[in-house]
Design a protein around this motif. Structure first.
Motif, PDB file in Angstrom:
ATOM      1  N   GLU A 284       0.847  -1.195   0.000  1.00 23.71           N
ATOM      2  CA  GLU A 284       0.000   0.000   0.000  1.00 23.71           C
ATOM      3  C   GLU A 284       0.882   1.244   0.000  1.00 23.71           C
ATOM      4  N   TYR A 285       0.372   2.310  -0.616  1.00 20.39           N
ATOM      5  CA  TYR A 285       1.149   3.539  -0.677  1.00 20.39           C
ATOM      6  C   TYR A 285       0.211   4.745  -0.670  1.00 20.39           C
ATOM      7  N   ASP A 286       0.737   5.879  -0.234  1.00 20.24           N
ATOM      8  CA  ASP A 286      -0.040   7.116  -0.240  1.00 20.24           C
ATOM      9  C   ASP A 286      -0.210   7.608  -1.677  1.00 20.24           C
ATOM     10  N   SER A 287      -1.411   8.086  -1.985  1.00 24.57           N
ATOM     11  CA  SER A 287      -1.679   8.595  -3.331  1.00 24.57           C
ATOM     12  C   SER A 287      -2.445   9.911  -3.243  1.00 24.57           C
ATOM     13  N   PRO A 288      -1.754  10.988  -2.872  1.00 23.16           N
ATOM     14  CA  PRO A 288      -2.426  12.286  -2.740  1.00 23.16           C
ATOM     15  C   PRO A 288      -2.991  12.808  -4.059  1.00 23.16           C
ATOM     16  N   ASN A 289      -2.440  12.364  -5.183  1.00 22.44           N
ATOM     17  CA  ASN A 289      -2.947  12.797  -6.480  1.00 22.44           C
ATOM     18  C   ASN A 289      -4.056  11.902  -7.014  1.00 22.44           C
ATOM     19  N   GLY A 290      -4.352  10.830  -6.263  1.00 26.24           N
ATOM     20  CA  GLY A 290      -5.374   9.889  -6.687  1.00 26.24           C
ATOM     21  C   GLY A 290      -6.455   9.720  -5.639  1.00 26.24           C
ATOM     22  N   HIS A 291      -6.622   8.477  -5.192  1.00 25.56           N
ATOM     23  CA  HIS A 291      -7.680   8.170  -4.220  1.00 25.56           C
ATOM     24  C   HIS A 291      -7.227   8.287  -2.765  1.00 25.56           C
ATOM     25  N   GLY A 292      -6.054   8.846  -2.533  1.00 25.38           N
ATOM     26  CA  GLY A 292      -5.561   9.034  -1.173  1.00 25.38           C
ATOM     27  C   GLY A 292      -4.720   7.878  -0.694  1.00 25.38           C
ATOM     28  N   ARG A 293      -5.192   6.676  -0.963  1.00 27.30           N
ATOM     29  CA  ARG A 293      -4.474   5.462  -0.586  1.00 27.30           C
ATOM     30  C   ARG A 293      -4.632   4.459  -1.726  1.00 27.30           C
ATOM     31  N   ALA A 294      -3.551   3.780  -2.084  1.00 28.31           N
ATOM     32  CA  ALA A 294      -3.584   2.838  -3.202  1.00 28.31           C
ATOM     33  C   ALA A 294      -2.763   1.606  -2.840  1.00 28.31           C
ATOM     34  N   ARG A 295      -2.900   0.588  -3.703  1.00 19.45           N
ATOM     35  CA  ARG A 295      -2.170  -0.654  -3.460  1.00 19.45           C
ATOM     36  C   ARG A 295      -1.725  -1.259  -4.783  1.00 19.45           C
ATOM     37  N   GLY A 296      -0.589  -1.949  -4.750  1.00 12.35           N
ATOM     38  CA  GLY A 296      -0.099  -2.601  -5.956  1.00 12.35           C
ATOM     39  C   GLY A 296       0.722  -3.829  -5.630  1.00 12.35           C
ATOM     40  N   TYR A 297       1.124  -4.506  -6.676  1.00 13.05           N
ATOM     41  CA  TYR A 297       1.881  -5.757  -6.600  1.00 13.05           C
ATOM     42  C   TYR A 297       3.329  -5.438  -6.918  1.00 13.05           C
ATOM     43  N   LEU A 298       4.200  -5.537  -5.912  1.00 10.16           N
ATOM     44  CA  LEU A 298       5.614  -5.200  -6.056  1.00 10.16           C
ATOM     45  C   LEU A 298       6.423  -6.481  -6.176  1.00 10.16           C
ATOM     46  N   VAL A 299       7.229  -6.557  -7.231  1.00 12.71           N
ATOM     47  CA  VAL A 299       8.074  -7.733  -7.440  1.00 12.71           C
ATOM     48  C   VAL A 299       9.517  -7.258  -7.626  1.00 12.71           C
ATOM     49  N   VAL A 300      10.402  -7.795  -6.797  1.00 11.78           N
ATOM     50  CA  VAL A 300      11.790  -7.344  -6.772  1.00 11.78           C
ATOM     51  C   VAL A 300      12.705  -8.538  -7.041  1.00 11.78           C
ATOM     52  N   PRO A 301      13.704  -8.388  -7.907  1.00 18.89           N
ATOM     53  CA  PRO A 301      14.683  -9.458  -8.072  1.00 18.89           C
ATOM     54  C   PRO A 301      15.359  -9.758  -6.739  1.00 18.89           C
ATOM     55  N   LYS A 302      15.604 -11.002  -6.462  1.00 17.38           N
ATOM     56  CA  LYS A 302      16.087 -11.385  -5.138  1.00 17.38           C
ATOM     57  C   LYS A 302      17.444 -10.770  -4.814  1.00 17.38           C
ATOM     58  N   ASN A 303      18.254 -10.505  -5.822  1.00 18.26           N
ATOM     59  CA  ASN A 303      19.592  -9.966  -5.580  1.00 18.26           C
ATOM     60  C   ASN A 303      19.630  -8.448  -5.514  1.00 18.26           C
ATOM     61  N   VAL A 304      18.460  -7.797  -5.612  1.00 18.08           N
ATOM     62  CA  VAL A 304      18.410  -6.336  -5.596  1.00 18.08           C
ATOM     63  C   VAL A 304      18.132  -5.836  -4.184  1.00 18.08           C
ATOM     64  N   ASN A 305      18.881  -4.838  -3.773  1.00 13.72           N
ATOM     65  CA  ASN A 305      18.721  -4.253  -2.445  1.00 13.72           C
ATOM     66  C   ASN A 305      19.276  -2.836  -2.461  1.00 13.72           C
ATOM     67  N   ALA A 306      19.389  -2.217  -1.293  1.00 10.77           N
ATOM     68  CA  ALA A 306      19.854  -0.830  -1.222  1.00 10.77           C
ATOM     69  C   ALA A 306      21.298  -0.677  -1.684  1.00 10.77           C
ATOM     70  N   ASP A 307      22.064  -1.756  -1.624  1.00 10.61           N
ATOM     71  CA  ASP A 307      23.457  -1.708  -2.060  1.00 10.61           C
ATOM     72  C   ASP A 307      23.640  -2.201  -3.491  1.00 10.61           C
ATOM     73  N   ASN A 308      22.631  -2.831  -4.031  1.00 10.88           N
ATOM     74  CA  ASN A 308      22.679  -3.358  -5.404  1.00 10.88           C
ATOM     75  C   ASN A 308      21.367  -2.996  -6.094  1.00 10.88           C
ATOM     76  N   LYS A 309      21.289  -1.768  -6.570  1.00 11.87           N
ATOM     77  CA  LYS A 309      20.026  -1.218  -7.048  1.00 11.87           C
ATOM     78  C   LYS A 309      19.725  -1.645  -8.481  1.00 11.87           C
ATOM     79  N   ALA A 310      18.462  -1.439  -8.873  1.00  7.53           N
ATOM     80  CA  ALA A 310      18.020  -1.788 -10.216  1.00  7.53           C
ATOM     81  C   ALA A 310      17.057  -0.730 -10.729  1.00  7.53           C
ATOM     82  N   ALA A 311      16.925  -0.651 -12.032  1.00  4.78           N
ATOM     83  CA  ALA A 311      15.904   0.210 -12.635  1.00  4.78           C
ATOM     84  C   ALA A 311      14.531  -0.398 -12.375  1.00  4.78           C
ATOM     85  N   ALA A 312      13.492   0.427 -12.504  1.00  7.03           N
ATOM     86  CA  ALA A 312      12.132  -0.008 -12.163  1.00  7.03           C
ATOM     87  C   ALA A 312      11.202   0.177 -13.354  1.00  7.03           C
TER      88      ALA A 312
END
Length: 307
Positions: A83-111
């Motif tokens: 869930e995330y804040d959506s001030p430009n939309g319905h106020g609150r929204a939700r989505g499906y987040l999928v992250v490569p297992k090897n990606v983290n704050a030290d090994n970033k990826a494009a989105a």
């Protein structure tokens, strides 16, 4: 800036067995131009050797058990609902987040932001997000139906639900999702967007409305952005189905606007394909062209987002 037409390919037998009128009527039905009763009534007028009305209707209606190319348990990815804040939309929204297992704050990826059709976040779109994560991108697929409880489990109800929502607020939910991806702690800050049908329209729209956030857009059979085309900075890779008259009728004027504003774009038309040819849950699916279009999309994002 080029417009390319592919060489014709052989479609699956299930597709060739169904008259083109049925696909056209399904497109009208799926986009709310006719109701289900009218759709079925029209199908009943067809004479299709060896196929019953129920078989034809069933082939055209999504079967999401077929739409899984990457398992949600795949060891190379981590998937969750966020869930995330959506001030430009319905106020609150939700989505499906999928992250490569090897990606983290030290090994970033494009989105990549993934935009669904006019019926909410169905299993096919979730699988598209997993496919992107499988090849190394952070993928996020918002559900426009979250304010109404989320995708209901079937497309008919989902389509009816989405029609009741304010389109501007849906766009706002996706814009705030794009900002979330740009600022995510695992993200390089480079954001691409891919969308299908209504999601293709959203891709065109966000490229125009958020030129400093969307770095590449790949709309599949999407109608044009309604305004701010002159603001588009990102390259676009557009995918069209040859038999999709409704969407294709909007392309000449959109192409003129893209050319007039010096937008870097490539457009592909896939022969003998129908609207929704990338969706592997129905008879509209054209495997060879869908894989070609998808490989091009992945390469496009690798070139534009990883450089």
């Amino acid at each position: 800036m080029t417009l390319l037409t592919e060489k014709s390919t052989t479609k699956p037998l299930s597709t060739d067995s169904i008259p083109q009128e049925a696909f056209d009527w399904y497109d009208e039905y799926a986009h709310g131009d006719i109701d289900r009763r009218t759709f079925l009534s029209r199908l009943g007028t067809l004479s299709v050797t060896g196929l019953t009305l129920s078989v034809v209707a069933g082939a055209l209606t999504p079967n999401y058990a077929l739409a899984e190319q990457v398992s949600f348990n795949d060891p190379d990815i981590v998937a969750s609902y966020v869930e995330y804040d959506s001030p430009n939309g319905h106020g609150r929204a939700r989505g499906y987040l999928v992250v490569p297992k090897n990606v983290n704050a030290d090994n970033k990826a494009a989105a990549v932001l993934v935009a669904h059709e006019n019926r909410g976040l169905n299993p096919y779109i979730e699988d598209v997000a997993r496919r992107l994560a499988k090849v190394g991108f952070i993928a996020f697929a918002p559900d426009a139906l979250f304010p109404l409880g989320g995708y209901p489990g079937n497309d008919d109800e989902g389509r009816a639900m989405q029609k009741t929502l304010d389109g501007n607020k849906i766009e706002g939910d996706f814009m705030d999702a794009a900002s979330l991806l740009k600022n995510h702690s695992f993200s390089t800050g480079k954001v691409g967007m891919v969308g299908f049908c209504y999601g293709g329209y959203l891709t065109n729209t966000l490229a125009a409305a958020m030129p400093d956030t969307i770095h590449a857009g790949a709309p599949f059979y999407g109608t044009p952005a309604k305004s701010q085309i002159d603001k588009i900075k990102s390259p676009l890779q557009l995918h069209f189905a040859e038999l999709d008259k409704r969407v294709n009728d909007t392309w000449p004027d959109y192409e003129k606007a893209l050319k007039a504003n010096n937008v870097d774009y490539t457009a592909y038309i896939y022969p003998k394909t129908n609207h929704g040819f990338h969706n592997d849950s129905t008879a509209r699916y054209d495997e060879k062209n869908a894989e070609l279009a998808w490989n091009r999309t992945v390469e496009f994002f690798q070139q534009t987002l990883n450089s």
